[in-house]
Design a protein around this motif. Structure first.
Motif, PDB file in Angstrom:
ATOM      1  N   ILE A   8       0.824  -1.207   0.000  1.00 21.01           N
ATOM      2  CA  ILE A   8       0.000   0.000   0.000  1.00 21.01           C
ATOM      3  C   ILE A   8       0.868   1.271   0.000  1.00 21.01           C
ATOM      4  O   ILE A   8       0.383   2.367   0.272  1.00 21.01           O
ATOM      5  N   GLY A   9       2.167   1.064  -0.322  1.00 19.03           N
ATOM      6  CA  GLY A   9       3.125   2.175  -0.276  1.00 19.03           C
ATOM      7  C   GLY A   9       2.697   3.374  -1.108  1.00 19.03           C
ATOM      8  O   GLY A   9       2.730   4.525  -0.653  1.00 19.03           O
ATOM      9  N   LYS A  10       2.243   3.092  -2.323  1.00 21.60           N
ATOM     10  CA  LYS A  10       1.869   4.186  -3.231  1.00 21.60           C
ATOM     11  C   LYS A  10       0.668   4.965  -2.677  1.00 21.60           C
ATOM     12  O   LYS A  10       0.636   6.193  -2.691  1.00 21.60           O
ATOM     13  N   ASN A  14       0.430   8.941  -1.509  1.00 26.16           N
ATOM     14  CA  ASN A  14      -0.484   9.862  -2.192  1.00 26.16           C
ATOM     15  C   ASN A  14      -1.930   9.511  -1.841  1.00 26.16           C
ATOM     16  O   ASN A  14      -2.493   8.542  -2.347  1.00 26.16           O
ATOM     17  N   GLU A  15      -2.520  10.335  -0.969  1.00 21.91           N
ATOM     18  CA  GLU A  15      -3.864  10.022  -0.469  1.00 21.91           C
ATOM     19  C   GLU A  15      -4.948  10.196  -1.530  1.00 21.91           C
ATOM     20  O   GLU A  15      -6.100   9.873  -1.286  1.00 21.91           O
ATOM     21  N   ASP A  16      -4.589  10.713  -2.686  1.00 24.19           N
ATOM     22  CA  ASP A  16      -5.589  10.887  -3.749  1.00 24.19           C
ATOM     23  C   ASP A  16      -5.720   9.639  -4.628  1.00 24.19           C
ATOM     24  O   ASP A  16      -6.597   9.590  -5.496  1.00 24.19           O
ATOM     25  N   ILE A  17      -4.851   8.691  -4.388  1.00 26.41           N
ATOM     26  CA  ILE A  17      -4.849   7.493  -5.238  1.00 26.41           C
ATOM     27  C   ILE A  17      -5.820   6.439  -4.711  1.00 26.41           C
ATOM     28  O   ILE A  17      -5.839   6.139  -3.517  1.00 26.41           O
ATOM     29  N   TYR A  51      -5.866   5.378   1.134  1.00 24.83           N
ATOM     30  CA  TYR A  51      -5.352   5.698   2.469  1.00 24.83           C
ATOM     31  C   TYR A  51      -5.698   7.136   2.795  1.00 24.83           C
ATOM     32  O   TYR A  51      -5.487   8.039   1.984  1.00 24.83           O
ATOM     33  N   LYS A  52      -6.287   7.340   3.976  1.00 21.30           N
ATOM     34  CA  LYS A  52      -6.635   8.705   4.370  1.00 21.30           C
ATOM     35  C   LYS A  52      -6.546   8.838   5.893  1.00 21.30           C
ATOM     36  O   LYS A  52      -7.120   8.029   6.613  1.00 21.30           O
ATOM     37  N   GLY A  53      -5.824   9.838   6.371  1.00 21.55           N
ATOM     38  CA  GLY A  53      -5.733  10.110   7.808  1.00 21.55           C
ATOM     39  C   GLY A  53      -5.285   8.919   8.622  1.00 21.55           C
ATOM     40  O   GLY A  53      -5.913   8.605   9.629  1.00 21.55           O
ATOM     41  N   SER A  54      -4.276   8.228   8.187  1.00 22.95           N
ATOM     42  CA  SER A  54      -3.668   7.053   8.845  1.00 22.95           C
ATOM     43  C   SER A  54      -4.581   5.825   8.897  1.00 22.95           C
ATOM     44  O   SER A  54      -4.385   4.918   9.692  1.00 22.95           O
ATOM     45  N   ILE A  55      -5.604   5.820   8.050  1.00 28.35           N
ATOM     46  CA  ILE A  55      -6.454   4.629   7.924  1.00 28.35           C
ATOM     47  C   ILE A  55      -6.475   4.172   6.463  1.00 28.35           C
ATOM     48  O   ILE A  55      -6.559   4.995   5.548  1.00 28.35           O
ATOM     49  N   LEU A  56      -6.378   2.857   6.279  1.00 25.13           N
ATOM     50  CA  LEU A  56      -6.472   2.288   4.941  1.00 25.13           C
ATOM     51  C   LEU A  56      -7.888   1.738   4.791  1.00 25.13           C
ATOM     52  O   LEU A  56      -8.310   0.890   5.579  1.00 25.13           O
TER      53      LEU A  56
END
Ligand SMILES: [Zn+2]
Ligand SMILES: [Zn+2]
Length: 174
Positions: A8-10, A14-17, A51-56
């Motif tokens: 989930i590195g990418k 980049n939270e927009d992905i 990924y957003k705000g430290s949650i996947l």
């Protein structure tokens, strides 16, 4: 059982992905052995995550093939099942619940969430077909493939027993 890790590195960089994936998760027969079932395929898991705000956040569709038995007639059947799942994975430092699915640096392990959701979605009752006739209470034969007259004979006998004139007739015959 080898862990199915998703990178989930990418998505973390980049939270927009929103990233798509299509993987297989191996399934252990121990999950369903108490019901006498076994898996005929690994689970195919397709979906996406971001990924957003430290949650996947992950959404997926899970498909697998099961060898099972009809709860009505006991016939062995092979059937494909599928279900949708939505799960969240949290960073270890942000987790407060031992049941949380954790992010391992740049990876998540799909095994436990897929197995948990599979058990949750496993039908409580499986029938070989919607109108399965089941087994005859009297002779035990499978009524889907064999038509016995047990019920007709029994109801005829019951009818005769209930009819008072039959008794008189029997006495008369003696
Ligand atoms: Zn059946
Ligand atoms: Zn019968």
């Amino acid at each position: 059982m080898s862990a199915m890790l998703l990178n989930i590195g990418k998505a973390k960089r980049n939270e927009d992905i929103v990233e798509d994936f299509d993987v297989e998760v191996s399934l252990d027969d121990d999950l369903v052995i108490d019901r006498g079932y076994h898996f005929l395929s690994p689970a195919r898991v397709t979906g996406s995550f971001y990924y957003k705000g430290s949650i996947l956040f992950l959404d997926a569709k899970v498909t697998y093939t099961l060898s099972c038995v009809c709860d009505n007639c006991g016939e062995e059947i092979e059937r494909e099942f599928s279900f949708d799942m939505s799960e969240e994975f949290v960073e270890e430092y942000a987790s407060h619940d031992p049941d949380d699915y954790l992010i391992n640096q740049i990876a998540i392990d799909l095994d436990r969430p897929v197995c948990d959701n599979l058990l949750y979605n496993l039908p409580s009752r499986i029938l070989c077909k919607e109108n399965c006739q089941g087994l005859c209470d009297i002779c035990g034969k499978n009524k889907n493939t064999y038509s016995c007259n047990c019920e007709a004979i029994e109801s005829e006998e019951r009818h005769r027993e209930q009819n008072p004139f039959n008794k008189i007739k029997i006495i008369g015959d003696n």
